[in-house]
Write a protein that holds these residues in place. Structure first.
Motif, short mmCIF file in Angstrom:
data_model
loop_
_atom_site.label_atom_id
_atom_site.label_comp_id
_atom_site.label_asym_id
_atom_site.label_seq_id
_atom_site.Cartn_x
_atom_site.Cartn_y
_atom_site.Cartn_z
N PRO A 243 -1.81 -7.49 -15.44
CA PRO A 243 -1.03 -6.27 -15.18
C PRO A 243 0.20 -6.21 -16.09
N TRP A 245 3.18 -5.37 -15.34
CA TRP A 245 4.39 -5.90 -14.70
C TRP A 245 4.53 -7.40 -14.87
N THR A 246 3.44 -8.12 -15.09
CA THR A 246 3.54 -9.57 -15.21
C THR A 246 4.26 -10.00 -16.47
N ASP A 277 10.94 -7.66 -12.59
CA ASP A 277 9.63 -7.18 -12.14
C ASP A 277 9.02 -8.03 -11.05
N GLY A 278 9.41 -9.29 -10.94
CA GLY A 278 8.77 -10.16 -9.98
C GLY A 278 9.76 -11.03 -9.24
N HIS A 313 8.52 -3.81 -2.68
CA HIS A 313 7.80 -2.76 -3.39
C HIS A 313 8.63 -1.48 -3.52
N HIS A 318 7.57 -6.75 -7.63
CA HIS A 318 6.32 -7.33 -7.15
C HIS A 318 6.60 -8.71 -6.57
N ASN A 393 -0.78 -6.87 1.04
CA ASN A 393 -0.42 -6.30 -0.26
C ASN A 393 0.48 -7.20 -1.10
N ASP A 395 1.14 -9.34 -4.32
CA ASP A 395 0.74 -8.92 -5.67
C ASP A 395 0.10 -10.02 -6.51
N GLY A 396 0.36 -11.26 -6.18
CA GLY A 396 -0.20 -12.34 -6.99
C GLY A 396 0.00 -13.67 -6.31
N LYS A 449 -6.50 -3.87 -8.11
CA LYS A 449 -5.38 -4.75 -8.44
C LYS A 449 -5.90 -5.90 -9.28
N ASP A 749 -2.64 -1.62 -14.10
CA ASP A 749 -2.96 -2.57 -13.06
C ASP A 749 -4.24 -2.22 -12.31
#
Length: 819
Positions: A243, A245-246, A277-278, A313, A318, A393, A395-396, A449, A749
């Motif tokens: 993605p 965002w990563t 972002d994370g 979120h 994320h 939900n 994200d990772g 996703k 994503d």
């Protein structure tokens, strides 16, 4: 034998000479019995050859855990002259001596690439937990001055791995892959999963594995490093897109102790206007150690986890969360896996059920590693992960201890039964199996996703599983920072492009002692190390701040206007400005088998000076990065800890220092590879390659150069990766050579890109005519920009920018313009 008989014999695929061994022609190559050993040569492609050797009295069948490629139909010419059997493809000539079994690998023109050592194969009887097997070894002969690279993530500080002896058993900070590639354009993958020793001496280069039913290795000829990487991925799996965002900035620490604390970190970044972002939640959100890895929020400080996730979120960030390869005895997973016989009895982390150091073994934790080799166990793992976390939900996945942790080692531990035999037989492939289990199951339930896994260990083939491997719990020291560059480069040269490290190092307790406010983040010694590590991380596939003992959030280091804070903010913003370049490079990694972190030998193998440079590299194919890896403003402090002793907060006494002037200008030597011109990213001054420069540095800057002919897209000033579409990109064109760049965009994503739902715009620079051509847009995806503005800036030899921005409107149709 008459002519008719000879003809029939040849048609049957059996060929022999009255004075030499006979061989059997097979569908993939040839098979021959030599001195009670069966040798098979199997062509998987014109440039990939599998070699099998095993006792002639045995049948050797094996389903590889790493190799996914099916053999191609390869046009082969097989010729025997006396004792020499020659197999020709369009790329290779493989020569087997049918008397002694030695194999030589040559280019199609006969030029030698690699030779087995004469009598270099060995089989030694070995009792593998009651099963008759062998210790297997094979030796090769390399040229005296031939650099080789790879072998995984190594903390030895070396780029070329010549003259090394390495015992390969997965651990916290060393991730082993029994693969190396040579500057001569070939690679060798030793397909064995047991503890293995790599040994390179003046006489031979060898792999020796504790247990194997036969010798099984692959020779890959790719003509150059990119070709070898491509061959390894064709053999073991391609790289999916991550993605968007990563590729932004990720904040973490050991550990956020409540959901309020975690959300407050994201809010603070948004208040400060620093991109993020994370956010990553480390362990013990599940509660005590008896509930280890329950994959549920059982800690009272995480009483409303869905609100926490939703809050993150809503702040346009994320959330990644820690999961492990082991379970505490009070968890549901433990009970279900135990009923399946899918838990190991080996020492693992945490050893005690109490959160004390050293571990109080009067209260053993009972935590056990699960059998990731068992498909039913992998399904159980995912079922709980899905119900407890994915359904919320998340994200990772931060898959920690995927090597897995193996503490208090006992030789009998290796006799532990797994689904695939003894633990010894499959030991090093554990990370591949556990990471692959999560990837495969998530892909089966959702295409909306993209799978993103941050993991502590890896094995050959793991690039196919959406995983970014970090280098483990490394020490916070300058020596450790220096080691990370060749560690990441060698890992990438094994065909696995996604890698990162804990920014600042994990064990930082030595910087936290005797400091006036108890926070090592105010200690200038740690501030300098952290800033330099962060600047290096700008140019790695994942930019992730994490560690113990010292808090890592930007506001812990001071406030805006103070040197450390400003340097951190500038580095993070530089990362975001490069996102169009990084994401387009990611597409080349996925589609063209390219590499993010490129050892200089990948692009400049004709320049002998770069063949063992371990402190510079290319990021993508345009940016030359030379991180500052020595202290310039403060004394260096050396910290020697390991995974176990590192948890002792009293390992070393603290280091403090009087006020430091971080405003001073310093310098660093940089070598610019020959064969091209280079631009200083900061000053735009141009230099000829093939020389060493002394360049100015500050706390805010590291040496960064751009290859002539490059086209670099510069993205907007954003707080998170998808805040703005790329409708007003700056294009920096560096004259001095022809160049091309493909701008890649998609939905960011999901897996629709696999169906062709994406768009590309190819940019070409003709240096002689000074013409930039922007091609017709190719492809489309929902909600893409149909028109946009490009601001074009030409970088020239004089060290200045030629004129102002040239602004053009682009509607998807070809434009050519002279600059």
């Amino acid at each position: 034998m008459n002519r008719i008989s000879l003809l029939l014999f040849a048609l049957s695929g059996i060929c022999f000479s009255a004075k030499s061994q006979r061989f059997e022609k097979t569908a993939l190559g040839a098979k021959v019995n030599i001195n009670e050993t069966t040798t098979e040569i199997q062509f998987y492609s014109p440039g990939i050859v599998r070699i099998l050797k095993y006792p002639a009295s045995k049948i050797f069948t094996k389903r590889s855990l790493s190799v996914t490629k099916s053999p191609e139909t390869v046009a082969l010419k097989i010729v025997q002259k006396g004792d020499v059997l020659m197999l020709y493809s369009k790329d290779l000539k493989v020569v087997l001596n049918v008397r002694d079994g030695q194999i030589n690998f040559n280019k199609s023109d006969g030029k030698s690439l690699l030779k087995e050592k004469m009598a270099g194969a060995s089989f030694t009887d070995f009792n593998d937990s009651g099963t008759k097997s062998y210790t297997v070894a094979q030796s090769f002969v390399l040229e005296k001055e031939e650099p080789i690279y790879g072998l995984g993530i190594l903390q030895n500080g070396k780029l070329s791995q010549r003259n090394q002896k390495i015992k390969m058993v997965q651990n916290n900070t060393w991730d082993f892959i029994a693969f190396f590639q040579s500057v001569k354009g070939y690679g060798l993958f030793w397909d064995n999963y047991s503890p293995t020793t790599f040994n390179d001496t003046a006489e031979e280069t060898s792999f020796s594995s504790e247990v194997g039913d036969g010798i099984d290795y692959y020779f890959i000829y790719g003509t150059n490093a990119d070709g070898v990487v491509s061959g390894m991925r064709k053999l073991t799996g391609q790289v999916p897109m991550f993605p968007l965002w990563t590729y932004g900035f990720h904040q973490s620490k050991e550990r956020y102790k409540s959901q309020a604390e975690l959300v407050s970190v994201v809010k603070k970044y948004r208040e400060l206007g620093v991109p993020l972002d994370g956010i990553i939640q480390d362990w013990q959100y599940w509660g005590n150690n008896y509930l280890w890895n329950a994959m549920d929020f059982l800690n009272p400080e995480f009483s409303n986890p869905q609100k926490m996730i939703d809050d993150v979120h809503q702040l346009n960030a994320h959330l990644l969360i820690s999961v492990w390869s082991s379970f505490g005895p009070a968890t549901k997973q433990y009970r279900k896996l135990d009923s399946l016989g899918a838990l190991f009895n080996i020492g693992t982390w945490p050893e005690s059920g109490l959160e004390t150091w050293p571990p109080n073994m009067d209260y053993p934790s009972g935590v056990r590693v699960y059998d990731a080799y068992n498909p039913k166990a992998r399904a159980i793992y995912w079922d709980f992960l899905n119900k407890g976390l994915f359904s919320r939900n998340i994200d990772g996945w931060w898959m920690d201890s995927t090597e897995p942790d193996h503490l208090s080692y006992k030789p009998s531990d290796m006799d532990t039964k797994t689904y695939l035999g003894s633990f010894r037989k499959v030991r090093n492939a554990y990370p591949l199996m556990t990471v692959g289990g999560v990837y495969d199951h998530q892909r089966a339930v959702s295409s909306d996703k993209r799978v993103f896994i941050l993991t502590r260990s890896a094995f050959a083939g793991q690039q196919r599983y959406g995983a970014n491997t970090w280098s483990g719990d490394v020490t916070s020291s300058w020596e450790s920072l220096r080691n990370q560059i060749p560690a990441g480069l060698n890992f990438a040269l094994c065909g696995i492009p996604y890698w990162n490290s804990d920014i600042g190092g994990f064990f930082a307790g030595s910087y936290n002692k005797s400091w006036n406010d108890g926070s090592g983040a105010k200690n200038p010694l740690f501030q300098e190390l952290y800033v330099r590590w962060l600047q290096f991380a700008v140019f790695t596939p994942m930019m992730r701040s994490h560690g113990a003992d010292v808090p890592r959030e930007i506001y812990q280091f001071g406030k805006k206007g103070e040197p450390a804070y400003d340097a951190i903010e500038n580095a993070i913003k530089l990362r975001y400005s490069l996102l169009p370049y990084i994401y387009s490079t990611a597409r080349k990694v996925t589609n063209d088998q390219s590499t993010f972190m490129r050892a200089l030998m990948m692009d400049f193998s004709n320049d002998k000076k770069v063949l063992d440079i371990n402190n510079e590299y290319l990021f993508g194919q345009s940016l030359l990065v030379a991180p500052v890896i020595n202290a310039q403003y403060t004394p260096e402090t050396v910290v020697n800890v390991n995974e176990e002793t590192g948890w002792n907060r009293n390992v070393t006494k603290g280091n403090t220092i009087a006020a430091v002037n971080f405003e001073q200008i310093k310098s660093k030597k940089v070598y610019l590879p020959a064969g091209t011109m280079w631009y200083d990213f900061w000053t735009n001054k141009r230099y000829a390659g093939g020389q060493e420069l002394t360049t100015a540095t500050s706390l805010n800057t590291i040496p960064l150069f751009v290859k002539a002919g490059s086209i670099i897209p510069i993205g907007p000033n954003v707080q998170y990766a998808t805040e703005q579409k790329w409708d007003n990109l700056e294009l920096r064109v560096y004259e001095g050579a022809n160049g091309t760049f493909m701008l890649y965009e998609d939905e960011n994503d999901n897996y629709n890109y696999e169906k062709g739902i994406f768009a590309t715009i190819t940019l070409n620079w003709n240096d002689s005519s000074k013409t930039l051509t922007i091609s017709d847009r190719n492809g489309s995806f929902p909600n893409m920009l149909t028109s946009r503005t490009f601001k074009i800036k030409l970088m020239t030899a004089g060290g200045t920018v030629q004129g102002a921005y040239r602004t053009i409107s682009y509607t998807g149709h070809k434009i050519s313009l002279k600059l």
